[in-house]
Scaffold this motif. Sequence first.
Motif, PDB file in Angstrom:
ATOM      1  N   ILE A  23       0.910  -1.336   0.084  1.00 34.85           N
ATOM      2  CA  ILE A  23      -0.001   0.016  -0.056  1.00 34.85           C
ATOM      3  C   ILE A  23       0.870   1.358   0.054  1.00 34.85           C
ATOM      4  O   ILE A  23       1.871   1.278   0.923  1.00 34.85           O
ATOM      5  CB  ILE A  23      -1.031  -0.101   1.384  1.00 34.85           C
ATOM      6  CG1 ILE A  23      -1.881  -1.169   1.239  1.00 34.85           C
ATOM      7  CG2 ILE A  23      -1.583   1.397   1.495  1.00 34.85           C
ATOM      8  CD1 ILE A  23      -2.685  -1.283   2.369  1.00 34.85           C
ATOM      9  N   GLU A  24       0.643   2.412  -0.716  1.00 37.27           N
ATOM     10  CA  GLU A  24       1.091   3.546  -0.746  1.00 37.27           C
ATOM     11  C   GLU A  24      -0.047   4.427   0.026  1.00 37.27           C
ATOM     12  O   GLU A  24      -0.949   4.622  -0.782  1.00 37.27           O
ATOM     13  CB  GLU A  24       1.520   4.048  -2.278  1.00 37.27           C
ATOM     14  CG  GLU A  24       1.963   5.411  -2.114  1.00 37.27           C
ATOM     15  CD  GLU A  24       3.443   5.364  -1.700  1.00 37.27           C
ATOM     16  OE1 GLU A  24       3.768   6.319  -1.012  1.00 37.27           O
ATOM     17  OE2 GLU A  24       4.040   4.393  -2.090  1.00 37.27           O
ATOM     18  N   CYS A  25       0.203   4.798   1.000  1.00 32.06           N
ATOM     19  CA  CYS A  25      -0.976   5.644   1.987  1.00 32.06           C
ATOM     20  C   CYS A  25      -0.444   7.102   1.913  1.00 32.06           C
ATOM     21  O   CYS A  25       0.458   7.615   2.220  1.00 32.06           O
ATOM     22  CB  CYS A  25      -0.872   4.959   3.184  1.00 32.06           C
ATOM     23  SG  CYS A  25      -1.992   5.861   4.194  1.00 32.06           S
ATOM     24  N   ASP A  26      -1.604   7.851   1.429  1.00 33.48           N
ATOM     25  CA  ASP A  26      -1.465   9.220   1.274  1.00 33.48           C
ATOM     26  C   ASP A  26      -2.222   9.567   2.611  1.00 33.48           C
ATOM     27  O   ASP A  26      -3.318   9.717   2.870  1.00 33.48           O
ATOM     28  CB  ASP A  26      -2.408   9.786   0.036  1.00 33.48           C
ATOM     29  CG  ASP A  26      -2.636  11.292  -0.036  1.00 33.48           C
ATOM     30  OD1 ASP A  26      -1.705  11.846   0.733  1.00 33.48           O
ATOM     31  OD2 ASP A  26      -3.518  11.676  -0.557  1.00 33.48           O
ATOM     32  N   LEU A  27      -1.232   9.829   3.644  1.00 32.05           N
ATOM     33  CA  LEU A  27      -2.058  10.363   4.832  1.00 32.05           C
ATOM     34  C   LEU A  27      -2.380  11.725   5.074  1.00 32.05           C
ATOM     35  O   LEU A  27      -1.192  12.665   4.981  1.00 32.05           O
ATOM     36  CB  LEU A  27      -0.815   9.927   6.007  1.00 32.05           C
ATOM     37  CG  LEU A  27      -1.164  10.318   7.427  1.00 32.05           C
ATOM     38  CD1 LEU A  27      -2.536   9.417   8.016  1.00 32.05           C
ATOM     39  CD2 LEU A  27      -0.022   9.852   8.448  1.00 32.05           C
ATOM     40  N   ARG A  28      -3.466  12.107   5.139  1.00 36.84           N
ATOM     41  CA  ARG A  28      -4.005  13.493   5.050  1.00 36.84           C
ATOM     42  C   ARG A  28      -4.423  14.046   6.568  1.00 36.84           C
ATOM     43  O   ARG A  28      -5.178  13.540   7.137  1.00 36.84           O
ATOM     44  CB  ARG A  28      -5.240  13.667   4.075  1.00 36.84           C
ATOM     45  CG  ARG A  28      -4.860  13.220   2.731  1.00 36.84           C
ATOM     46  CD  ARG A  28      -5.803  13.384   1.825  1.00 36.84           C
ATOM     47  NE  ARG A  28      -5.851  12.609   0.489  1.00 36.84           N
ATOM     48  CZ  ARG A  28      -6.511  12.674  -0.561  1.00 36.84           C
ATOM     49  NH1 ARG A  28      -7.715  13.311  -0.458  1.00 36.84           N
ATOM     50  NH2 ARG A  28      -6.202  12.201  -1.494  1.00 36.84           N
ATOM     51  N   MET A  29      -3.510  15.027   6.703  1.00 37.48           N
ATOM     52  CA  MET A  29      -3.911  15.649   8.112  1.00 37.48           C
ATOM     53  C   MET A  29      -5.377  16.407   8.212  1.00 37.48           C
ATOM     54  O   MET A  29      -5.363  17.124   7.393  1.00 37.48           O
ATOM     55  CB  MET A  29      -2.748  16.595   8.419  1.00 37.48           C
ATOM     56  CG  MET A  29      -2.810  17.295   9.715  1.00 37.48           C
ATOM     57  SD  MET A  29      -1.404  18.343  10.331  1.00 37.48           S
ATOM     58  CE  MET A  29      -1.638  19.601   9.249  1.00 37.48           C
TER      59      MET A  29
END
Length: 339
Positions: free
Chosen positions: A67-73
């Motif tokens: 998984i390539e996780c785009d972690l959005r705050m």
Amino acid sequence: MRTRYRIQRRALLGGGVGVALAAVPGTRVPVAQSLDRVSFQTNWRAQAEHGGHYQAVTAGIYRRHGIECDLRMGGPQQNPVQLLLAGRVDFIMSNGFQALNYVRENLPFLTVAATMQKDPQVLMTHEGNGINSFEDMRGKPMLIGAGGRVTYWPFLRTRFGFTDEQIRPYTFNLGPFMADRNAIQQGFVTSEPFAAQQAGARPRVFLLADAGYENYQQTIDVSQRMVNEKADLVQRFVNATIEGWAQYIAGQDVAAANARIKADNPEMDDARIAYAARMMNERGIIKSGDADTLGIGAMTDARWASFYNGMSRAGLYPPALDIRRGYTTRFVNQRVGLA
């Protein structure tokens, strides 16, 4: 953290290089695959309370699970639920109330894991002022925010006989608490007591979860369509997140995760992060109850039913909701992270 629990699905794009993956219980993992890109929206600005997700990113755990996780705050201008409903994110950080809302509103979304077994919500007062229990707060003024009035306040009113006349507006300003030794203020066990200590107070903290408030907090929510069409991806995301949390609360090589938290949110510093991490461990926020035997992220039908029944008695939800449409335990309770 603050009180801020403010439909097309975004297409999942394949890409990246092939990676070798370790087998995880409950997950069908190929020897090598391209990375699945997914987005995850947190519920507030970066902090230690999101540390497991940051650990899974910085330690390469998501990538190890393909998984390539785009972690959005998150933040005050973000509404994770609306972003999920609009298909702008794949997963969100939410809470137990939202799962019941999905059912009540007949929305095709659900909760697949519960990171926090205990809601970190507290009432905080000053040591030495004669308030030694929730019962001692009956009839006394309390600083409660708008969000609290429609979540935990009905529980307190039903459980301890509190009345709406006790409520005073809370504006997320510590000044009124510091100015009044008899003040009672809402907060989170991981943050407001630390701020009060830094300001010179000696706060006494009462965790609502220890009084029977059964809300799951920092859940992982996703669309029913993704569960139906990409169950393997959902499982890998949940398992990777759980592994991230197991490492983070153990303090296992977390420097990169904490550095990323501080970079995303300059208000965080080492002392605040260390305090929050310590409180999560001492108070069993992440790992306690069912999570001790079933693994981090655990959920049970009995716990969900008890939470719903309590909130229904408090007048927040109608009777006879089919609450199992709002969550599934198929992706948790597999002892992931229980090394």
